[in-house]
Write an enzyme that holds these catalytic residues in place. Structure first.
Site, mmCIF file in Angstrom:
data_model
loop_
_atom_site.group_PDB
_atom_site.id
_atom_site.type_symbol
_atom_site.label_atom_id
_atom_site.label_comp_id
_atom_site.label_asym_id
_atom_site.label_seq_id
_atom_site.Cartn_x
_atom_site.Cartn_y
_atom_site.Cartn_z
ATOM 1 N N GLU A 1 57.409 34.467 84.194
ATOM 2 C CA GLU A 1 56.233 34.415 83.314
ATOM 3 C C GLU A 1 55.413 35.704 83.457
ATOM 4 O O GLU A 1 55.490 36.385 84.469
ATOM 5 C CB GLU A 1 55.323 33.226 83.661
ATOM 6 C CG GLU A 1 56.050 31.931 83.959
ATOM 7 C CD GLU A 1 56.948 31.490 82.832
ATOM 8 O OE1 GLU A 1 56.415 31.102 81.785
ATOM 9 O OE2 GLU A 1 58.183 31.516 82.989
ATOM 10 N N ASP B 1 65.019 39.825 81.630
ATOM 11 C CA ASP B 1 65.170 38.437 82.082
ATOM 12 C C ASP B 1 64.074 38.204 83.122
ATOM 13 O O ASP B 1 64.327 38.149 84.321
ATOM 14 C CB ASP B 1 66.570 38.289 82.688
ATOM 15 C CG ASP B 1 66.865 36.878 83.164
ATOM 16 O OD1 ASP B 1 65.979 36.010 83.048
ATOM 17 O OD2 ASP B 1 67.977 36.659 83.685
ATOM 18 N N SER B 2 62.860 38.053 82.632
ATOM 19 C CA SER B 2 61.689 38.054 83.509
ATOM 20 C C SER B 2 61.161 36.658 83.787
ATOM 21 O O SER B 2 61.500 35.696 83.099
ATOM 22 C CB SER B 2 60.571 38.854 82.842
ATOM 23 O OG SER B 2 60.120 38.172 81.692
ATOM 24 N N HIS C 1 70.850 31.430 79.955
ATOM 25 C CA HIS C 1 71.704 32.568 80.304
ATOM 26 C C HIS C 1 72.641 32.974 79.169
ATOM 27 O O HIS C 1 72.860 34.155 78.935
ATOM 28 C CB HIS C 1 72.461 32.254 81.592
ATOM 29 C CG HIS C 1 71.543 32.134 82.766
ATOM 30 N ND1 HIS C 1 71.586 31.111 83.670
ATOM 31 C CD2 HIS C 1 70.495 32.922 83.157
ATOM 32 C CE1 HIS C 1 70.618 31.271 84.561
ATOM 33 N NE2 HIS C 1 69.951 32.345 84.278
#
Lengths: 277, 277
Positions: free
Chosen positions: A159, A156-157, A62
């Site tokens: 896979e 901010d994905s 983060h």
């Protein structure tokens, strides 16, 4: 009886963590959402059988997806996070005093709710902060419908399979370019330099074909495949390597990022440098 | 039937790798010595149930334990490796043209022989190189019996249990100090900043109490616990951060180390900086 959560991170390799309980399990409209409690890492959010975040090491991901871009842009006011339903990136973004609006575009509202319930120290800014706008929407659609609006956009994905597949497509990066203001910056999480070489090459090439400044950096995250993770940054104007480290904002409460490592994270092991050529 | 090698790296966490065969297994005088073939990492040397090295990622550890010190010393002629029976550190050391003698002090001759047989690309300099002196001896005794002799000493040990326990003791570091010449440098592998905090604090403090220059750096090694590994450097005179990177020797054939990362590996995540305070 001992219970171990075992995750195949590749076809032939995995991690295994002893758990004492399963706190939550459900099938949302988009994915399987599990929350377990591990003895090593504390609570662990698992989506479609892949670790997303844990109490112990969440701060690395983060902080590192957020502060590098936020500290490269001289005055980030409006920021978008695509994905990131746990709220960790938003928590870091709103540490920057310049921020007026941080929008979270998460497609799966259940990830947000489960995170609020079980990971309150991560999701803490998703409620009650007037600067934060939480939207349960398709981030791709949101990006495509907004032009010249954001200073920083973070991808901010999960896979690149299932709901997140489109977040690794060139068209999407082009959309991000257009959704950014004239000196905007994007960062996309871009998987492991050990296990995802083809994907990394493609993402880097695609972003470099759109943005004048493209940079790639890494961070060490124990619960992610190989323990070495990467981020690709595309910038219309500002170069993260051109900042004066001594003048950077030092975000309060970080445990990984500091101005002192802002530039060094771009110094890559030789085999990673080779990947990007 | 599927076979998986599962290693508990801590009480509550481990890695698991699919194997297609066990190439070798024996109980030496000192430890259990196993060689397996994994589909993800290729051949894997396992001592007392802990991964020592693999085909895929061995270069990280061997380059990083060697070249940082070798490139900090202006003219390393005589080098000692304590442990390191696989030969990987020796392979890297002899890339430096200044080296006249590289001594390997490995207590377990079986590790050397098994490595020569199954890991020839790692053990390649252990036979036929007149500069290399392979000795099957107690490295601690060797260090204590030599004074003012070495330019660089590397402590390439297994975990601090069993045969390697004494390699993490303050007396041993004092012995190394005395075995080094007046401008000598030592490096000891010092485990994971995530899982071995107490050990790291102690090793750093002990080395700092003996050497005027003490530095700590990390490298990303997928098959080691947490994926983030560390090294502690003690130096009588030369500071690795005072070198001119543009003038450093670029060792041929490296895949991780380059002069470009020589200084940046000392820029530590904040939680690691805190560890050393």
């Amino acid at each position: 009886m001992e219970l171990w959560y075992t995750e195949k991170q590749t076809e032939n390799f995995g991690i295994t963590a002893k758990i004492d309980k399963t706190l939550h399990t459900e099938q949302s409209d988009f994915q399987k959402v599990d929350m377990i409690h591990t003895l090593q890492f504390g609570k662990m959010l698992v989506l479609d059988g892949m670790v997303m975040t844990t109490d112990m090491d969440e701060f690395v991901y983060h902080e590192m997806i957020s502060h590098v871009a936020m500290n490269t842009h001289p005055n980030p006011k409006k920021v978008l996070v695509v994905g990131g339903g746990d709220g960790g990136a938003i928590r870091e973004i709103v540490k920057h005093p310049s921020v007026e609006k941080a929008v979270l575009a998460e497609i799966d509202g259940r990830v947000i709710e489960v995170s609020k319930q079980y990971l309150p120290q991560i999701a803490c800014e998703l409620t009650g902060n007037p600067k934060v706008d939480v939207q349960v929407i398709d981030g791709i659609k949101h990006v495509m419908e907004h032009k010249n609006e954001y200073d920083v956009i973070l991808v901010d994905s999960t896979e690149p399979v299932g709901p997140a597949e489109g977040l690794f497509a060139k068209d999407f990066y082009q959309g991000i370019y257009e959704a950014l203001k004239e000196d905007g910056i994007m960062v996309a999480q871009s998987e492991s330099p050990w296990f995802n070489k083809d994907l990394i090459r493609r993402v880097y090439k695609d972003i470099a074909s759109i943005f004048p400044v493209t940079r790639y950096y890494t961070a060490a995250i124990p619960t992610y495949p190989s323990g070495l993770w990467s981020f690709t940054l595309g910038s219309k104007k500002h170069d993260p390597l051109a900042v004066d480290e001594s003048k950077l904002f030092d975000p309060p409460g970080t445990k990984y990022y500091s101005p002192h490592i802002h530039k060094s994270v771009f110094r890559l092991p030789k085999f990673v440098e080779e990947l990007l050529k």
